[in-house]
Write a protein that holds these residues in place. Sequence first.
Motif, PDB file in Angstrom:
ATOM      1  N   UNK A   5       2.082  52.738  24.160  1.00 37.45           N
ATOM      2  CA  UNK A   5       3.357  52.146  24.567  1.00 37.45           C
ATOM      3  C   UNK A   5       3.166  50.908  25.433  1.00 37.45           C
ATOM      4  N   UNK A   6       2.081  50.830  26.172  1.00 38.58           N
ATOM      5  CA  UNK A   6       1.854  49.698  27.062  1.00 38.58           C
ATOM      6  C   UNK A   6       1.442  48.434  26.309  1.00 38.58           C
ATOM      7  N   UNK A   7       1.096  48.537  25.028  1.00 33.64           N
ATOM      8  CA  UNK A   7       0.715  47.359  24.248  1.00 33.64           C
ATOM      9  C   UNK A   7       1.927  46.521  23.873  1.00 33.64           C
ATOM     10  N   UNK A   8       3.126  47.128  23.950  1.00 30.37           N
ATOM     11  CA  UNK A   8       4.383  46.526  23.516  1.00 30.37           C
ATOM     12  C   UNK A   8       4.434  46.341  21.996  1.00 30.37           C
ATOM     13  N   UNK A   9       3.488  46.955  21.286  1.00 32.77           N
ATOM     14  CA  UNK A   9       3.457  46.937  19.824  1.00 32.77           C
ATOM     15  C   UNK A   9       3.882  48.277  19.241  1.00 32.77           C
ATOM     16  N   UNK A  10       4.166  49.233  20.113  1.00 31.52           N
ATOM     17  CA  UNK A  10       4.421  50.613  19.712  1.00 31.52           C
ATOM     18  C   UNK A  10       5.892  50.937  19.874  1.00 31.52           C
ATOM     19  N   UNK A  11       6.473  51.518  18.851  1.00 27.85           N
ATOM     20  CA  UNK A  11       7.879  51.907  18.899  1.00 27.85           C
ATOM     21  C   UNK A  11       7.962  53.292  19.538  1.00 27.85           C
ATOM     22  N   UNK A  12       8.463  53.361  20.778  1.00 28.80           N
ATOM     23  CA  UNK A  12       8.486  54.633  21.495  1.00 28.80           C
ATOM     24  C   UNK A  12       9.579  55.570  20.994  1.00 28.80           C
ATOM     25  N   UNK A  13      10.524  55.074  20.228  1.00 25.42           N
ATOM     26  CA  UNK A  13      11.544  55.944  19.648  1.00 25.42           C
ATOM     27  C   UNK A  13      11.018  56.657  18.407  1.00 25.42           C
ATOM     28  N   UNK A  14      10.227  55.937  17.602  1.00 23.02           N
ATOM     29  CA  UNK A  14       9.691  56.498  16.365  1.00 23.02           C
ATOM     30  C   UNK A  14       8.270  57.040  16.524  1.00 23.02           C
ATOM     31  N   UNK A  15       7.655  56.767  17.676  1.00 21.25           N
ATOM     32  CA  UNK A  15       6.286  57.187  17.983  1.00 21.25           C
ATOM     33  C   UNK A  15       5.286  56.707  16.932  1.00 21.25           C
ATOM     34  N   UNK A  16       5.397  55.412  16.598  1.00 19.90           N
ATOM     35  CA  UNK A  16       4.425  54.795  15.702  1.00 19.90           C
ATOM     36  C   UNK A  16       4.407  53.287  15.958  1.00 19.90           C
ATOM     37  N   UNK A  17       3.347  52.649  15.471  1.00 22.74           N
ATOM     38  CA  UNK A  17       3.245  51.204  15.620  1.00 22.74           C
ATOM     39  C   UNK A  17       4.436  50.549  14.942  1.00 22.74           C
ATOM     40  N   UNK A  18       4.994  49.528  15.565  1.00 20.15           N
ATOM     41  CA  UNK A  18       6.190  48.852  15.061  1.00 20.15           C
ATOM     42  C   UNK A  18       5.788  47.799  14.031  1.00 20.15           C
ATOM     43  N   UNK A  19       6.094  48.046  12.772  1.00 18.21           N
ATOM     44  CA  UNK A  19       5.690  47.157  11.682  1.00 18.21           C
ATOM     45  C   UNK A  19       6.213  45.729  11.863  1.00 18.21           C
ATOM     46  N   UNK A  20       7.441  45.585  12.328  1.00 15.82           N
ATOM     47  CA  UNK A  20       8.019  44.252  12.501  1.00 15.82           C
ATOM     48  C   UNK A  20       7.295  43.461  13.581  1.00 15.82           C
ATOM     49  N   UNK A  21       6.984  44.107  14.682  1.00 10.93           N
ATOM     50  CA  UNK A  21       6.279  43.421  15.779  1.00 10.93           C
ATOM     51  C   UNK A  21       4.848  43.092  15.352  1.00 10.93           C
ATOM     52  N   UNK A  22       4.193  44.024  14.663  1.00 12.12           N
ATOM     53  CA  UNK A  22       2.837  43.758  14.184  1.00 12.12           C
ATOM     54  C   UNK A  22       2.827  42.544  13.265  1.00 12.12           C
ATOM     55  N   UNK A  23       3.814  42.468  12.378  1.00  7.51           N
ATOM     56  CA  UNK A  23       3.903  41.338  11.451  1.00  7.51           C
ATOM     57  C   UNK A  23       4.134  40.030  12.214  1.00  7.51           C
ATOM     58  N   UNK A  24       5.034  40.064  13.190  1.00  6.60           N
ATOM     59  CA  UNK A  24       5.349  38.855  13.970  1.00  6.60           C
ATOM     60  C   UNK A  24       4.104  38.280  14.664  1.00  6.60           C
ATOM     61  N   UNK A  25       3.224  39.167  15.145  1.00  3.00           N
ATOM     62  CA  UNK A  25       2.032  38.729  15.867  1.00  3.00           C
ATOM     63  C   UNK A  25       0.769  38.756  15.001  1.00  3.00           C
ATOM     64  N   UNK A  26       0.943  38.947  13.686  1.00  2.00           N
ATOM     65  CA  UNK A  26      -0.168  38.964  12.727  1.00  2.00           C
ATOM     66  C   UNK A  26      -1.239  39.990  13.093  1.00  2.00           C
ATOM     67  N   UNK A  27      -0.803  41.159  13.536  1.00  2.00           N
ATOM     68  CA  UNK A  27      -1.730  42.244  13.869  1.00  2.00           C
ATOM     69  C   UNK A  27      -1.897  43.116  12.633  1.00  2.00           C
ATOM     70  N   UNK A  28      -3.119  43.312  12.227  1.00  2.00           N
ATOM     71  CA  UNK A  28      -3.407  44.147  11.065  1.00  2.00           C
ATOM     72  C   UNK A  28      -3.311  45.617  11.494  1.00  2.00           C
ATOM     73  N   UNK A  29      -2.366  46.373  10.928  1.00  5.77           N
ATOM     74  CA  UNK A  29      -2.162  47.755  11.359  1.00  5.77           C
ATOM     75  C   UNK A  29      -3.418  48.625  11.291  1.00  5.77           C
ATOM     76  N   UNK A  30      -4.252  48.407  10.300  1.00 11.56           N
ATOM     77  CA  UNK A  30      -5.462  49.209  10.131  1.00 11.56           C
ATOM     78  C   UNK A  30      -6.477  49.054  11.255  1.00 11.56           C
TER      79      UNK A  30
END
Length: 117
Positions: A15-40
Motif C-alpha cells: 500500500x505504501x508504493x501508491x501502486x496498490x489498490x487497497x480496496x481490491x487488495x491488488x496492484x492497480x492496473x491503471x496506475x501501473x500502466x500510467x507509470x509504465x510499471x510491468x506488473x510481472x
Amino acid sequence: MTGGKAHATDYTNASRTMLFNIDKLKWDKDILKKFSVVPGLLPVVKPSVGIFGKTVKIGRLPAGIPISGIAGDQQAALFGQACFDPGSVKNTYGTGSFILLNTGKKRVISTHGLSRH
C-alpha cells in the motif's frame, strides 16, 4: 533469504508504493500502466500473516526456516505501541515523522489531504 524462490510482500508494504489498490487488495492496473510499471516485476501480495517462503542456507543461516509474519514498520509500531482501539494514535520520529491512527474496521477517507493508505 529464499534464494529467489519467493518474491512477495504484504498489504501494508504494498500500500505504501501508491501502486496498490487497497480496496481490491491488488496492484492497480491503471496506475501501473500510467507509470509504465510491468506488473510481472512486482511481488505477489499476501496477508501479513502466513508463510512467505523458506530460507535457503546462507552462511550460518540454515535452510528451511519459514519466513512468516510481515508488516510495514509504521503499521507494526501502531500495534507495538498498543493502539488497539479505534481512535488510538501514535507518533514516531526517526528518518521522518509519522502519525498513525487506528480508524477501526471502517476506512476513514480524509477530507484534509492526509494519506489514507
